[in-house]
Design an enzyme around this catalytic site. Sequence first.
Site, PDB file in Angstrom:
ATOM      1  N   GLU A  50       0.899  -1.390   0.046  1.00 20.13           N
ATOM      2  CA  GLU A  50      -0.122  -0.087  -0.038  1.00 20.13           C
ATOM      3  C   GLU A  50       0.706   1.293   0.065  1.00 20.13           C
ATOM      4  O   GLU A  50       2.077   1.295   0.355  1.00 20.13           O
ATOM      5  CB  GLU A  50      -0.996   0.043   1.177  1.00 20.13           C
ATOM      6  CG  GLU A  50      -1.938  -0.939   1.215  1.00 20.13           C
ATOM      7  CD  GLU A  50      -3.027  -1.189   2.259  1.00 20.13           C
ATOM      8  OE1 GLU A  50      -3.970  -1.222   2.250  1.00 20.13           O
ATOM      9  OE2 GLU A  50      -2.357  -1.195   3.518  1.00 20.13           O
ATOM     10  N   CYS A  63       3.299   8.470   0.706  1.00 23.58           N
ATOM     11  CA  CYS A  63       3.904   7.653   1.744  1.00 23.58           C
ATOM     12  C   CYS A  63       4.256   6.311   1.051  1.00 23.58           C
ATOM     13  O   CYS A  63       3.068   5.742   0.979  1.00 23.58           O
ATOM     14  CB  CYS A  63       2.972   7.718   3.064  1.00 23.58           C
ATOM     15  SG  CYS A  63       3.459   6.351   4.428  1.00 23.58           S
ATOM     16  N   CYS A  70       6.610  -6.613   7.733  1.00 21.74           N
ATOM     17  CA  CYS A  70       7.742  -5.999   8.449  1.00 21.74           C
ATOM     18  C   CYS A  70       8.286  -6.943   9.518  1.00 21.74           C
ATOM     19  O   CYS A  70       7.386  -7.689  10.078  1.00 21.74           O
ATOM     20  CB  CYS A  70       7.464  -4.537   8.901  1.00 21.74           C
ATOM     21  SG  CYS A  70       8.847  -3.860   9.913  1.00 21.74           S
ATOM     22  N   CYS A  74       6.931  -4.426  16.009  1.00 22.03           N
ATOM     23  CA  CYS A  74       6.597  -3.263  16.973  1.00 22.03           C
ATOM     24  C   CYS A  74       5.056  -3.668  17.661  1.00 22.03           C
ATOM     25  O   CYS A  74       4.470  -3.860  16.891  1.00 22.03           O
ATOM     26  CB  CYS A  74       6.652  -1.849  16.458  1.00 22.03           C
ATOM     27  SG  CYS A  74       8.397  -1.595  15.801  1.00 22.03           S
ATOM     28  N   CYS A  77       2.040  -1.677  16.059  1.00 24.52           N
ATOM     29  CA  CYS A  77       2.204  -1.372  14.701  1.00 24.52           C
ATOM     30  C   CYS A  77       1.206  -2.531  13.893  1.00 24.52           C
ATOM     31  O   CYS A  77       1.653  -3.828  14.124  1.00 24.52           O
ATOM     32  CB  CYS A  77       3.358  -1.353  14.090  1.00 24.52           C
ATOM     33  SG  CYS A  77       3.478  -0.915  12.399  1.00 24.52           S
ATOM     34  N   SER A 171      11.974   6.648  14.496  1.00 21.42           N
ATOM     35  CA  SER A 171      10.639   6.447  15.510  1.00 21.42           C
ATOM     36  C   SER A 171      11.249   6.031  16.855  1.00 21.42           C
ATOM     37  O   SER A 171      12.013   4.758  17.157  1.00 21.42           O
ATOM     38  CB  SER A 171      10.046   5.149  14.914  1.00 21.42           C
ATOM     39  OG  SER A 171       9.683   5.423  13.700  1.00 21.42           O
ATOM     40  N   LEU A 172      11.253   6.809  17.860  1.00 20.67           N
ATOM     41  CA  LEU A 172      11.783   6.598  19.006  1.00 20.67           C
ATOM     42  C   LEU A 172      10.870   6.132  19.934  1.00 20.67           C
ATOM     43  O   LEU A 172      11.116   5.167  20.611  1.00 20.67           O
ATOM     44  CB  LEU A 172      12.396   7.982  19.593  1.00 20.67           C
ATOM     45  CG  LEU A 172      13.205   8.003  20.944  1.00 20.67           C
ATOM     46  CD1 LEU A 172      14.330   7.147  20.633  1.00 20.67           C
ATOM     47  CD2 LEU A 172      13.566   9.306  21.538  1.00 20.67           C
ATOM     48  N   ASN A 247      -2.679   5.392  16.945  1.00 19.43           N
ATOM     49  CA  ASN A 247      -3.911   4.813  16.397  1.00 19.43           C
ATOM     50  C   ASN A 247      -4.199   3.398  16.768  1.00 19.43           C
ATOM     51  O   ASN A 247      -3.365   2.340  16.401  1.00 19.43           O
ATOM     52  CB  ASN A 247      -3.663   4.822  14.882  1.00 19.43           C
ATOM     53  CG  ASN A 247      -3.165   6.295  14.369  1.00 19.43           C
ATOM     54  OD1 ASN A 247      -4.105   7.096  14.541  1.00 19.43           O
ATOM     55  ND2 ASN A 247      -2.368   6.283  13.440  1.00 19.43           N
ATOM     56  N   CYS A 290      -0.799   6.178  10.193  1.00 20.19           N
ATOM     57  CA  CYS A 290       0.351   5.620  10.510  1.00 20.19           C
ATOM     58  C   CYS A 290       0.099   4.117  11.224  1.00 20.19           C
ATOM     59  O   CYS A 290      -0.564   4.113  12.234  1.00 20.19           O
ATOM     60  CB  CYS A 290       1.206   6.454  11.578  1.00 20.19           C
ATOM     61  SG  CYS A 290       1.748   7.800  11.065  1.00 20.19           S
TER      62      CYS A 290
END
Length: 310
Positions: A50, A63, A70, A74, A77, A171-172, A247, A290
């Site tokens: 996507e 984006c 992935c 995380c 996510c 991305s901390l 989100n 996100c």
Amino acid sequence: MDEISEFSKDLRNKISDIAYIGNLEVLRRQRSADGTEKFLFGLEDKQTIESVLIPEKDRLTLCISSQVGCAMGCRFCRTGKKGLVRDLRAWEIVDQVLSVNRLYSPKKVTNIVLMGMGEPLANFDEVVESLKRIVSYTGISKRKITLSTAGLVPKITALAGKAPDINLAISLNATTDEVRDRLMPVNRKYPIQALIKACRNFPLKSHRAITFEYVLIAGMNDSPEDARRLVRLLKGIRCKVNLIPLNPHEGSDLQRPSVAGVLAFQKILTDHDVTAFIRESKGQDILAACGQLRGSYSEKASSDMPERSI
Ligand code: SAH
Ligand code: SF4
């Protein structure tokens, strides 16, 4: 081009430097109430990815994805839920931009963020090659391209010498190793201090700053102490912070903080001269925000918006 085996490798390389055959198939387009548009692209091997287009006043930000799935896992996510399927090839990354340019012609994508599916630095060589090609094929300026990473430290260091000097986002998402270990398994290998050191050593061009993304999760990383620790961590780094209220998605117990909590966190940063923006992700009604990309065809969007197929 690589498949045309009647041509010598040399010739194929030469041709792919000057010619291009598009291969991404547009399987679905969905438009959000806020104008964000999500594209589902089919790849040659039937995998899907996507890309999300975010139109703003005078820019069109795309984006793009760097992997199918992935491997980073995380906790917050959705992309990482099914693990890594495969890396994208450079042309599959570039083609997301060219396809959207074609669909939007005469308008053109003006800004690119590598914040779609995947961890770009885990697919280092193809991503670096795609960045070179994007700059040379589309004329999009290096300063309008941002790569976001979960923090693969040696690759951050390598990036500076290899890729065109694009912008870096980290991305901390936490200020202690204890919490970051739990949220982002990559932290067990590359803990916060190592990550911050790599950022300090990153050769920033003048007028540039590193972006630190910080997904705010209620009761997890959003306390005033976290905000103060964040100020200390970032001391001396030319940077800005993007605060992204979580989100939430199905099957996750993590919650987004209240608006007041988000504002209070931001205030501590700005009171200490750390530039901090609150980024409400766009396109939530079509799961384009996100951390919501999954790249599956059967996935049902949570909106009543009709799907537009082409
Ligand atoms: N793999 C890269 C780029 C893709 S993720 C990276 O992690 O940086 C892009 C951004 O989305 C990251 O900053 C990530 O922290 C954020 N993100 C992931 N899941 C999210 C969620 N559920 N809510 C808000 N932001 C999220
Ligand atoms: Fe991968 Fe980034 Fe999602 Fe983490 S936040 S699982 S690194 S896409």
